[in-house]
Design a protein around this motif. Structure first.
Motif, mmCIF file in Angstrom:
data_model
loop_
_atom_site.group_PDB
_atom_site.id
_atom_site.type_symbol
_atom_site.label_atom_id
_atom_site.label_comp_id
_atom_site.label_asym_id
_atom_site.label_seq_id
_atom_site.Cartn_x
_atom_site.Cartn_y
_atom_site.Cartn_z
ATOM 1 N N GLY A 115 0.950 -1.180 0.049
ATOM 2 C CA GLY A 115 -0.077 0.028 -0.019
ATOM 3 C C GLY A 115 0.771 1.288 -0.058
ATOM 4 O O GLY A 115 1.918 1.268 -0.696
ATOM 5 N N PRO A 116 0.616 2.222 0.954
ATOM 6 C CA PRO A 116 1.595 3.361 0.907
ATOM 7 C C PRO A 116 2.848 3.131 1.824
ATOM 8 O O PRO A 116 3.591 4.184 1.856
ATOM 9 C CB PRO A 116 0.561 4.384 1.467
ATOM 10 C CG PRO A 116 -0.196 3.630 2.460
ATOM 11 C CD PRO A 116 -0.503 2.271 1.759
ATOM 12 N N PHE A 117 3.166 1.970 2.222
ATOM 13 C CA PHE A 117 4.227 1.846 3.187
ATOM 14 C C PHE A 117 5.355 1.066 2.298
ATOM 15 O O PHE A 117 5.176 -0.103 1.776
ATOM 16 C CB PHE A 117 3.781 0.952 4.159
ATOM 17 C CG PHE A 117 2.755 1.462 5.100
ATOM 18 C CD1 PHE A 117 3.027 2.679 5.893
ATOM 19 C CD2 PHE A 117 1.537 1.062 4.998
ATOM 20 C CE1 PHE A 117 1.676 3.298 6.502
ATOM 21 C CE2 PHE A 117 0.382 1.716 5.602
ATOM 22 C CZ PHE A 117 0.560 2.856 6.396
ATOM 23 N N ARG A 118 6.613 1.515 2.632
ATOM 24 C CA ARG A 118 7.761 0.945 1.928
ATOM 25 C C ARG A 118 8.480 0.152 3.113
ATOM 26 O O ARG A 118 8.380 0.757 4.178
ATOM 27 C CB ARG A 118 8.732 1.968 1.407
ATOM 28 C CG ARG A 118 10.037 1.351 1.079
ATOM 29 C CD ARG A 118 10.992 2.633 0.580
ATOM 30 N NE ARG A 118 12.216 2.096 0.321
ATOM 31 C CZ ARG A 118 13.330 2.428 1.041
ATOM 32 N NH1 ARG A 118 13.351 3.167 2.097
ATOM 33 N NH2 ARG A 118 14.611 1.768 0.790
ATOM 34 N N VAL A 119 8.596 -1.173 2.843
ATOM 35 C CA VAL A 119 9.161 -2.081 3.922
ATOM 36 C C VAL A 119 10.398 -2.465 3.158
ATOM 37 O O VAL A 119 10.457 -2.914 2.371
ATOM 38 C CB VAL A 119 8.125 -3.337 4.088
ATOM 39 C CG1 VAL A 119 8.507 -4.454 5.283
ATOM 40 C CG2 VAL A 119 6.602 -2.798 4.866
ATOM 41 N N VAL A 120 11.555 -2.529 4.202
ATOM 42 C CA VAL A 120 12.768 -2.897 3.833
ATOM 43 C C VAL A 120 13.204 -4.175 4.809
ATOM 44 O O VAL A 120 13.121 -3.905 6.077
ATOM 45 C CB VAL A 120 13.779 -1.975 3.982
ATOM 46 C CG1 VAL A 120 15.142 -2.471 3.431
ATOM 47 C CG2 VAL A 120 13.288 -0.755 3.015
ATOM 48 N N SER A 121 13.568 -5.460 4.286
ATOM 49 C CA SER A 121 14.151 -6.415 5.165
ATOM 50 C C SER A 121 15.574 -6.737 4.618
ATOM 51 O O SER A 121 15.914 -6.858 3.544
ATOM 52 C CB SER A 121 13.169 -7.668 4.823
ATOM 53 O OG SER A 121 13.491 -8.646 5.588
ATOM 54 N N LEU A 122 16.244 -7.116 5.800
ATOM 55 C CA LEU A 122 17.439 -7.464 5.597
ATOM 56 C C LEU A 122 17.605 -8.955 5.850
ATOM 57 O O LEU A 122 16.982 -9.428 7.049
ATOM 58 C CB LEU A 122 18.502 -6.815 6.385
ATOM 59 C CG LEU A 122 18.948 -5.298 6.040
ATOM 60 C CD1 LEU A 122 19.888 -4.765 7.117
ATOM 61 C CD2 LEU A 122 19.283 -5.159 4.722
ATOM 62 N N MET A 123 18.049 -9.943 4.921
ATOM 63 C CA MET A 123 18.000 -11.274 5.242
ATOM 64 C C MET A 123 19.158 -12.103 4.514
ATOM 65 O O MET A 123 19.984 -11.347 3.893
ATOM 66 C CB MET A 123 16.709 -11.887 4.705
ATOM 67 C CG MET A 123 16.455 -11.753 3.364
ATOM 68 S SD MET A 123 14.981 -12.426 2.645
ATOM 69 C CE MET A 123 13.838 -11.299 3.185
ATOM 70 N N SER A 124 19.532 -13.518 4.642
ATOM 71 C CA SER A 124 20.492 -13.820 4.147
ATOM 72 C C SER A 124 20.034 -14.151 2.717
ATOM 73 O O SER A 124 18.933 -14.032 2.422
ATOM 74 C CB SER A 124 20.742 -15.506 4.962
ATOM 75 O OG SER A 124 19.514 -16.224 4.594
ATOM 76 N N ARG A 125 21.145 -14.048 1.752
ATOM 77 C CA ARG A 125 21.181 -14.230 0.449
ATOM 78 C C ARG A 125 20.380 -15.645 0.264
ATOM 79 O O ARG A 125 19.456 -15.742 -0.732
ATOM 80 C CB ARG A 125 22.497 -14.189 -0.435
ATOM 81 C CG ARG A 125 22.186 -14.420 -1.857
ATOM 82 C CD ARG A 125 23.643 -14.581 -2.114
ATOM 83 N NE ARG A 125 23.363 -14.790 -3.845
ATOM 84 C CZ ARG A 125 23.843 -13.993 -4.706
ATOM 85 N NH1 ARG A 125 24.234 -12.686 -4.404
ATOM 86 N NH2 ARG A 125 23.434 -13.948 -5.803
#
Length: 161
Positions: free
Chosen positions: A121-131
């Motif tokens: 929706g209007p939210f940008r979500v950033v996730s860091l995870m293993s490749r």
């Protein structure tokens, strides 16, 4: 199945390995074509708004099974263009849900880690995870995913009226 450091013996099991790779490859889905209603839900707008954007040429459409659909990668690019920081002006009280369905807009990978960006929706979500996790999930722009958010510190604010 995970293909890791335990590969089958090159003698005799090679056919099994090829068959396993074919089976795993068939399980991986290509970037989806999304129905108008799915695209609308991911963008946080009505079905009619998505159709209007298609008619105006702002959002490209494709034919899938005789129906109008939106290519997942095109929707990811469009979601990024639409994304703006939401103004809290009219909000009287709100807190984001812990699970947000969205579309992957960007994936940056290095040798060990991956940064995955989503538009929900209007939210940008950033996730860091293993490749490895990003690869196993098949994350790439245009893929629909759910961000589950768990935090020990969440700030909830109510702006002045």
């Amino acid at each position: 199945m995970r293909i890791g450091r335990h590969f089958p013996s090159p003698v005799g099991d090679c056919g099994k390995l090829r068959a396993t790779i074919r089976i795993c490859a068939s399980m991986l889905s290509a970037v989806p074509n999304l129905r108008i209603s799915e695209a609308a839900a991911l963008l946080g707008v009505s079905d009619d708004t998505v159709r209007r954007w298609v008619d105006q040429g702002r959002l490209p459409s494709v034919q899938a099974s005789g129906r109008m659909a939106i290519d997942g990668q095109a929707l990811a690019r469009f979601a990024q263009e639409l994304a703006e920081s939401p103004e809290p002006g009219n909000t009287t009280a709100a807190s984001a849900r812990n699970r947000m369905r969205g579309i992957v807009t960007r994936v940056i990978k290095d040798g060990v880690m991956a940064q995955v960006e989503m538009q929900a929706g209007p939210f940008r979500v950033v996730s860091l995870m293993s490749r490895e996790a990003a690869d196993e999930l098949g994350l790439e722009p245009g893929v629909v995913a759910v961000a589950s958010i768990k935090s020990t510190h969440v700030v909830v604010e109510i702006p002045e009226a």
